[in-house]
Structures are given as C-alpha cells and as structure tokens.
Scaffold this motif. Structure first.
Motif, PDB file in Angstrom:
ATOM      1  N   ILE A  55      61.131  56.267 -24.088  1.00 11.30           N
ATOM      2  CA  ILE A  55      60.825  57.710 -23.475  1.00 11.30           C
ATOM      3  C   ILE A  55      61.196  57.573 -21.918  1.00 11.30           C
TER       4      ILE A  55
ATOM      5  N   THR B 216      54.549  60.266 -29.832  1.00 11.63           N
ATOM      6  CA  THR B 216      55.631  59.394 -30.827  1.00 11.63           C
ATOM      7  C   THR B 216      55.203  59.130 -32.156  1.00 11.63           C
TER       8      THR B 216
ATOM      9  N   ARG C 132      52.379  61.613 -24.048  1.00 13.12           N
ATOM     10  CA  ARG C 132      53.864  61.412 -24.638  1.00 13.12           C
ATOM     11  C   ARG C 132      54.014  60.376 -25.461  1.00 13.12           C
TER      12      ARG C 132
ATOM     13  N   THR D 221      60.468  53.045 -29.771  1.00 11.60           N
ATOM     14  CA  THR D 221      60.584  54.254 -29.186  1.00 11.60           C
ATOM     15  C   THR D 221      61.124  54.099 -27.668  1.00 11.60           C
TER      16      THR D 221
ATOM     17  N   ALA E 216      56.797  50.832 -27.387  1.00 11.30           N
ATOM     18  CA  ALA E 216      57.257  51.809 -26.680  1.00 11.30           C
ATOM     19  C   ALA E 216      57.660  51.578 -25.122  1.00 11.30           C
TER      20      ALA E 216
END
Length: 292
Positions: free
Chosen positions: A134, A151, A147, A132, A106
């Motif tokens: 963010i 995901t 958050r 991902t 992430a």
C-alpha cells in the motif's frame, strides 16, 4: 540501476531532486533500487562512516529474527509500516520459512519506488490473497487502517504484529499546511497502539544517541546534519523515550536492546554476521511488546 546511463525512468511520484531515505537504506543493504542522487549521498556517508553499512544490515537481520520469533508465537498477520525497498528479504519470505502459506502481510510505505518494487516482488513471488503493498502515509493512522482493512488481506479485528522498523527516527513532521511543527512520532504510535486488537504485538527499532561508544557521538551529529540538510530530518531518542513508544504493552524478553542482541538464536545459518566490534556500535535499539 547501477549506472546513470542505464537507469530507467522513475515511477510516477518519485522526487529525484533530493535523496530518499528508503533508497539510501537500500543502497546500504546492497540493493540496486536507487538512483544516482541516492548513491552520491550514501557514498558521502559511507566515505566518512563505513560502519553504517553493517549497522543497516544488523537492523535488517533484527527484522528477520523478529518475524521468525513472532510467527513462532502464533502471529499470522503482519503490518509493516515504512517497509522500504525489498532488499535482503521481506517479512512474508521470512514468515513463510516458519509457517508456509499461513501468514498474511501488508506492506506500507510513502516512497513510490519502495511500493512499486514491493508490488512487483509480490506479483512474481507472493500470493495476492495473503500479501499486499500500500502506498500510504503513516501520519494518517485512521485512513491508513481503513485502507489496510479494504484490501481484505488483513483482519484488523484479530491480532497482528505491527512493525515500525527504523522508521520513527525519521521525523514524522506534520503536512506543510498543518499549523503544528513538532515531531508527531510518539502521538502517532500511541494511536496505532489503540487501533491494535488485543493479543497484537508492536515491534520497533530506533537509532539512539545514548549508550553508544563515545567516538560515535560526533558521527551521529554529522549524520543528522547531512540528513536534515538533504530534506530528510531525523531525530535520535533516548532509551527511555524509545521505551515509552511501547506504552503499557508488555515487553517480551529480552526487552529493549541493541539489534544484534535481540533473540540471536532466531538467526539462520545463511544470516551474515555484521562487522561490529561490540553490540552498542549498532546504535539501534530494538524490541517488541504485546498488547494484553
């Protein structure tokens, strides 16, 4: 984005009234995800201190070696706070060299350009089930952790490697409406340490003004003046202050050291050798520690 005439309109949320730390760093690394205001500021710095380019590259190569080393130790999840622009290889690319298809990553950044380009890279070359990006603020650890969990990419109940590479010497000041004014860095890192599951690792690199060649002291004073004046205040910590950011986590060998000296055996044949006369010219201390 090599000329002002050819630059596309910036993504929503991008402030071009002042240079961006992430985009300046991208320019130092030879990337093209930057605008004229970033390049002008970077060239002012490089004109006075050309060694900043090998310093930046040495830090980026530390990130690569850190990811390789922790992946070999069994880590399969990385959270990269202040991940920046995808220049000179992102963490998931490096991890996949060691454990193809196994590592989840992430990326988190507050700079819209960094997030937009990370997402573009992941769409082309990533795996949406494992990677991902963010857009978040590390000054709000609780919400950011939520958050990341939302995901579905990272299982925060299991060990992760939390990377805070060249991010904590950017002063983490409170939001404008906060009554506080002091740097939040140490308190924020302590909160993230508490959030990490046992077996996790914390990796940090940070500029220091201690133990560097005497002739570099004036350079750091000038750099701080320039960054502070451009709306990007910075802070240089001592070795002890940087060590304290790891709390009671167990430092792994070789402890806190200059970026070129941290597990040099993890370099690959394609890694360049930044042009530094001695290790302390890197001006960045780096290390990793484990939460038992």
């Amino acid at each position: 984005m090599t000329t002002a005439d050819s630059e596309p309109f910036p993504p929503a949320g991008v402030d071009l009234s002042q240079p961006s730390v992430a985009r300046i760093y991208d320019y130092f690394l030879g990337g093209d995800t930057n605008w004229e205001i970033d390049r002008q500021f970077a060239e002012q710095l490089l004109g006075k201190f050309p060694i900043l380019r090998p310093i930046a590259r040495s830090n980026r190569l530390f990130l690569h070696r850190l990811v390789r080393h922790l992946t070999k130790l069994g880590i399969r999840q990385f959270v990269d706070l202040g991940s920046g622009v995808p220049t000179m290889g992102h963490a998931h690319e490096v991890a996949d060299q060691v454990a193809p298809g196994e590592v989840r990553v992430a990326y988190v950044d507050h700079e819209p350009v960094a997030v937009a380009h990370s997402r573009s890279l992941l769409r082309q070359y990533g795996d949406e089930d494992r990677h991902t990006a963010i857009h978040g603020d590390l000054r709000d650890p609780g919400r950011l952790w939520e958050r990341i969990a939302e995901t579905g990419v990272i299982d925060l109940d299991r060990p992760v490697a939390l990377l805070m590479i060249a991010v904590l010497h950017i002063q983490q000041l409170p939001s404008p409406d906060s009554p506080e004014s002091a740097d939040l860095g140490p308190r924020l890192v302590a909160t993230y340490r508490d959030l990490l599951a046992p077996g996790s690792y914390l990796g940090i690199s940070h500029v220091t003004s201690e133990g560097i060649p005497d002739e570099f002291a004036g350079m750091l004073e000038n750099i701080k003046t320039m960054y502070d004046g451009a709306g990007n205040p910075v802070i240089w910590r001592t070795r002890q202050q940087i060590r304290e950011l790891f709390g009671d986590f167990r430092m792994i060998e070789p402890g806190l050291t200059w970026t070129p000296l941290w597990h040099p055996e993890e370099a690959t044949v394609t890694d360049e050798t930044p042009d530094l006369g001695e290790a302390s010219e890197a001006i960045v201390l780096a290390g990793a520690a484990k939460k038992e």
